[in-house]
Design a protein around this motif. Structure first.
Motif, short mmCIF file in Angstrom:
data_model
loop_
_atom_site.label_atom_id
_atom_site.label_comp_id
_atom_site.label_asym_id
_atom_site.label_seq_id
_atom_site.Cartn_x
_atom_site.Cartn_y
_atom_site.Cartn_z
N GLY A 93 0.81 -1.22 0.00
CA GLY A 93 0.00 0.00 0.00
C GLY A 93 0.83 1.25 0.00
N LYS A 96 1.86 4.83 2.16
CA LYS A 96 1.86 5.45 3.49
C LYS A 96 1.09 6.77 3.46
CE LYS A 96 4.49 2.93 6.23
NZ LYS A 96 3.75 2.19 7.29
N CYS A 135 4.70 0.68 0.66
CA CYS A 135 5.30 -0.22 1.63
C CYS A 135 4.67 -1.59 1.59
CB CYS A 135 5.19 0.37 3.01
SG CYS A 135 3.49 0.59 3.50
N GLU A 153 3.62 -4.55 4.33
CA GLU A 153 3.41 -4.73 5.76
C GLU A 153 3.02 -6.18 6.02
OE1 GLU A 153 2.94 -2.13 8.29
OE2 GLU A 153 3.48 -0.48 6.94
N ARG A 174 -1.65 2.03 8.46
CA ARG A 174 -0.49 1.38 7.87
C ARG A 174 -0.49 1.44 6.36
NH1 ARG A 174 2.70 0.09 12.28
NH2 ARG A 174 4.00 -0.63 10.56
N CYS A 175 -1.60 1.13 5.75
CA CYS A 175 -1.62 1.00 4.30
C CYS A 175 -2.86 1.65 3.74
CB CYS A 175 -1.72 -0.47 3.92
SG CYS A 175 -0.16 -1.28 3.79
ZN LIG Z 1 1.56 0.03 4.08
#
Ligand SMILES: [Zn+2]
Ligand SMILES: [Zn+2]
Lengths: 444, 444
Positions: free
Chosen positions: A196, A198, A212, A214, A442-443
Motif C-alpha cells: 500500500g 503510506k 510499503c 506490511e 499502515r496502508c
Molecule cells: Zn503500508
C-alpha cells in the motif's frame, strides 16, 4: 521437553527476547542500541541477502559502494530530508587526532551522497535509467531499541535510481515493491504481505509517495517489512540531477529509493515463531535438514554421514551433528529453538530397523522413514511445509482482519487485529485521532 | 584505437589513476580519503567476496556482524593495540543531537570489540575453536590516499578466532594463509604470491607474528595482499578470554585475526593491467564473455541473443551489448578498458559467412569462429588465458628477483625488482638502514 521460553500468550515481547537470546541470534552491543548479530542470526540475513540480491539484479540494478560518512552540508540541500533525519544522526567530529573542518554524519540513509554522484554521472538520456543499490550499514539514534526491530545500527540494502520520466520512475518503484520485495517475502520468507501507500504523516522525509509492504505478526500487530519511495524531482532539484533529453533540452531526473533491512529477521521471528522457538521457512533456511546422531556408534556415524552427503548431493542445505557425547535432549531443544525445518535423527535402534526418524518443525510430526527414502521424504517435507507456513500466516491475518465503516470501529478492532476502513472515514484528522489510542494507519 | 591512457612506462601511478577513472571503477568521495566504488569496480569486489567467502566457510568459520562503533575504553585494554591504532581513528562524539558520555571510535579493525564477546561465549573447551568472520567497512585516517590501495574507508573481511592451544591457533593462521588467501589469489586472481612473516617493525599492533602474502606489481614493487596474525594470548589477557579445559582448570585462549580488503582490486589492476586498461582473469571476471553487435540488424540481434543464451546455459558469465546505435569503436575501447576476457563480435558480414569474431583480451588475438563453435571456443579461451595470465605474472616476478648476499646489493636490486637476501645479512638495524633508501623488508 523442558520449557525454555516465556510463552507468547503470557508475554509476547518477552517471548521475542527469549527466542533471540536462546537461539543465539543476537545480543546487545556495548553502546546504546547497538547489536551483535551472532552466526545463527547472521546466516538468516545472509540467505535474505542472497535471495534479494538476485531479484534486485534481475531488474537491471547494479551494486556499488558509497562512503559511510556524509558531510553535514549535503543534508542541508533537501529541506524535508534534513528536517526528518537531523535528530537521528550520529556525528563524527574528529579524525587522526584532530578536529575536522566539517562534521561528518554517519549515514542514516544515502540519498544525499548518492544524489551528488548521480548528478555527475547523468549527462544524457542515454545514461538513464541509472539503477544503483548498496548493501551497507546505517545508523540512526534511537531511544527505545529492540534487537533486529529497532536498533541504532542496522544492515540493509538501499536502492537509488534516476529516470528520465515520471512514468518510468513510478513504474520502477512499483516493480521493486511487487517483483522484488513482495515476491521475496511471500515466496521465500512465507510471509504474506499487504502492499500500500503510506499516509503523508508516515512518508519518508523528502518523498512524494512511500509505498510499503506490511506483514502481520503473531501478536496481531503489523510490521513494516520494506518501503519503496517515489522521490519525484525533490532530490534532483536539490542535487541538480540533470540530463539532456532526446529533444536536446536539459531536464531534471525523477528519482526513487527503496530499502529492506535486518528488521526482516525480527519480522520472520514474530510471524512464524512459536512457544518452542523459531520456525524457519524451508526456502530461506540456511539449514534445511539437520542430520543428528541420537547416540554415537561407528555404524550410526557412517550412516549419518551417508545421509548428509546424499542430501547435499540432492541440493538440500544440510548440517551434520555427530556430537554423540552431548545429551540428545539438549541438542533437540536447541534444534527446535533454531527452527531448522527438518531433523533426521539416527540412533542404533533406528539403524537396526533400517530406518531414521524424521521430525518436522513446522508440521510438528515425527515419523520413521526407511533409510533409502530419506532424501525424498525430506524434499517432500520442505515443499509442503513452506506452503503450510505461508497458509497458516495468511489464515491468521484474514481471520484477524475486519471490514469496518467508521474510525471508531477501526480503533476498536485494531486492539486485537487489523481493520480495513475507507480512507474517507479517516482522513488526516482521523489519523491523528487514532494515534492517540496507539493505532496507526499502515496502508492505503 | 585511440590512446586513452597514459602508458605504464611513461608514468605508472598516472596510468593507474587513468585506468581507475576511465574504466569507471571508482572515484574520490567528498571527505578526505573516501572512495565511491562504481558498479564496474564493485562487481570485481563482489566476485572476490564470493570466492573468498566460500573458502572461509570451508574452514568451518561462520559469519557474524559486530558494531561499527567501539567505545574508546575497549582499545585501552591491549596496550600495543591502542598505541598502534589511536592515531588513525575517526571519532564519533555526538548522537541524537547530544554529546556522548563516552567517545566511540569508528572501527579501524575489530579485535577490541570481538575480544569482549569472545570472552562471554567461551566457557569450556567444547566452545573452541570459535571461528568468526565479518565482511565490513572500516576506517583509518590516512594523509596520502590512492583509490583502492590506501583509503580512509575500505571494505574488508576480518576473521577472528579463539583456540584451546598454541598449536591449533598457529596451524589455523597458516591454513588461512595457504588454503584461503594464497589459493584464492593464485587460482582465481591469477596473482602469484610470496608467503612469509613480517619483521617486528611491520607486525600488526598487538600480534606475536604477522604472516602475509605479497604480490609483485608491474611497476616492480611488492604489494601486501593479505595478512594473518597470531595474536598469542595478548588479547586473551586483555579481554579475559578464558575457558575451562578438559583438565577442569581455567586457561587463556589463543587467538588469531586475518584480513583481506578492497586493496586487492588495486593489486589486480597493477598486476595484470596493460596500456589498454584492465585485464581481468577469467576465473574472477564478473563478465567473462561480452557479446557485442557490431552493427545492428534483426538477424544480428537474434544471433547475438542466441549466443548470449547459449553461453549462459553453459555456465559462462556473459553480457549482451545490443547498442548498435553507439559507435562500435567506442564500445570496443570501453570493453578493452574494463578488461573482459573474451569479446564475441557479430556483424552482418560475419553472419553472412556463418561466423563471429572472437577477440581475446589476454592473448591479444582476434579470430573468426564458426557460429556453432562459439561456446566451445570461449570455454577454451577462458581456461587458457587464466593460465597465461598467471604464468606471465610469475615469469615477470622470477626475472625481477635476484639472489643477493649483502644488504647493499639488496637495496640496489630493490630499485627495479625484488631482492632475496639472507635475514642474517639484514637484521633489525639493516631494516632501518634500508628504509632510508625507501626499501622495505616484505617477507621472511
Ligand atoms: Zn503500508
Ligand atoms: Zn611478507
Amino acid at each position: 521437553m523442558a520449557k525454555v521460553l516465556t510463552s507468547q500468550a503470557e508475554d509476547f515481547p518477552r517471548w521475542y527476547q527469549d527466542v533471540v537470546s536462546k537461539a543465539q541470534l543476537a545480543e546487545n552491543g556495548p553502546a546504546k542500541g547497538q547489536q551483535v548479530i551472532r552466526p545463527t542470526g547472521f546466516a538468516l540475513w545472509e540467505r535474505m541477502v542472497d535471495e534479494l540480491d538476485e531479484r534486485i539484479k534481475e531488474t537491471g540494478t547494479e551494486n556499488a559502494s558509497f562512503p559511510l560518512l556524509i558531510p553535514e552540508s549535503y543534508f542541508a540541500k533537501e529541506a524535508d530530508h534534513v528536517e526528518g533525519f537531523a535528530p537521528e544522526v550520529w556525528m563524527v567530529t574528529h579524525g587522526g587526532g584532530k578536529e575536522l573542518e566539517e562534521k561528518l554524519a554517519v549515514r542514516p540513509t544515502s540519498e544525499a551522497i548518492i544524489g551528488e554522484y548521480m548528478a555527475k554521472w547523468t549527462k544524457s538520456y542515454r545514461d538513464l535509467p541509472l539503477l544503483l543499490n548498496q548493501w551497507a550499514n546505517v545508523m540512526r539514534y534511537e531511544l527505545r531499541t529492540r534487537l533486529f526491530l529497532r536498533s541504532s545500527e542496522f544492515l540493509w540494502q538501499e536502492g537509488h535510481t534516476a529516470h528520465a520520466s515520471y512514468e518510468d520512475a513510478h513504474a520502477f518503484t512499483l516493480r521493486i515493491l511487487h517483483d522484488v520485495y513482495a515476491d521475496f517475502m511471500e515466496n521465500v520468507l512465507a510471509v504474506p504481505v499487504l502492499r500500500g501507500i503510506k499516509t503523508v504523516d508516515e512518508r519518508f522525509a523528502g518523498a512524494l509517495n512511500t509505498f510499503c509492504v506490511e506483514a502481520f505478526m503473531r501478536d496481531n500487530k503489523a510490521l513494516q517489512m520494506g518501503t519503496s519511495h517515489e522521490l519525484g524531482q525533490n532530490f534532483s532539484k536539490a542535487f541538480n540531477i540533470q540530463f539532456q533529453g532526446e529533444d536536446g533540452q536539459q531536464h531534471l531526473a525523477w528519482t526513487t529509493s527503496w530499502g529492506t533491512s535486518t528488521r526482516m529477521v525480527g519480522g520472520l521471528i514474530m510471524c512464524h515463531g512459536d512457544d518452542s522457538g523459531l520456525r524457519v521457512p524451508p526456502n530461506l533456511a540456511p539449514v534445511q535438514a539437520h542430520v543428528m546422531v541420537v547416540k554415537d556408534s561407528d555404524e550410526v556415524h557412517a550412516e549419518a554421514e551417508r545421509i548428509h552427503a546424499a542430501l547435499k548431493a540432492a541440493g538440500v542445505r544440510a548440517k551434520l551433528d555427530l556430537r554423540g557425547d552431548v545429551a540428545f535432549g539438549r541438542r533437540a531443544v536447541d534444534a527446535e529453538l533454531k527452527g531448522y525445518p527438518v531433523r533426521i535423527e539416527i540412533g542404533p535402534r533406528d539403524l537396526k530397523e533400517g530406518q531414521a526418524t524424521i521430525a518436522r518443525r513446522i508440521a510438528g510430526t515425527k515419523e520413521p522413514v526407511a533409510l533409502d527414502g530419506v532424501v525424498k521424504a525430506v524434499e517432500a517435507a520442505l515443499e509442503e511445509d513452506q506452503k503450510a507456513l505461508f497458509d497458516e500466516a495468511l489464515d491468521r491475518r484474514v481471520s484477524a482482519t475486519r471490514e469496518v465503516a467508521t474510525l471508531a470501529e477501526a480503533v476498536e478492532v485494531a486492539q486485537t487485529g487489523l481493520a480495513r476502513v475507507p480512507w474517507s472515514a479517516v482522513g488526516v484528522e482521523g489519523e491523528a485521532e487514532a494515534a492517540k489510542s496507539g493505532v496507526t494507519v499502515r496502508c492505503l
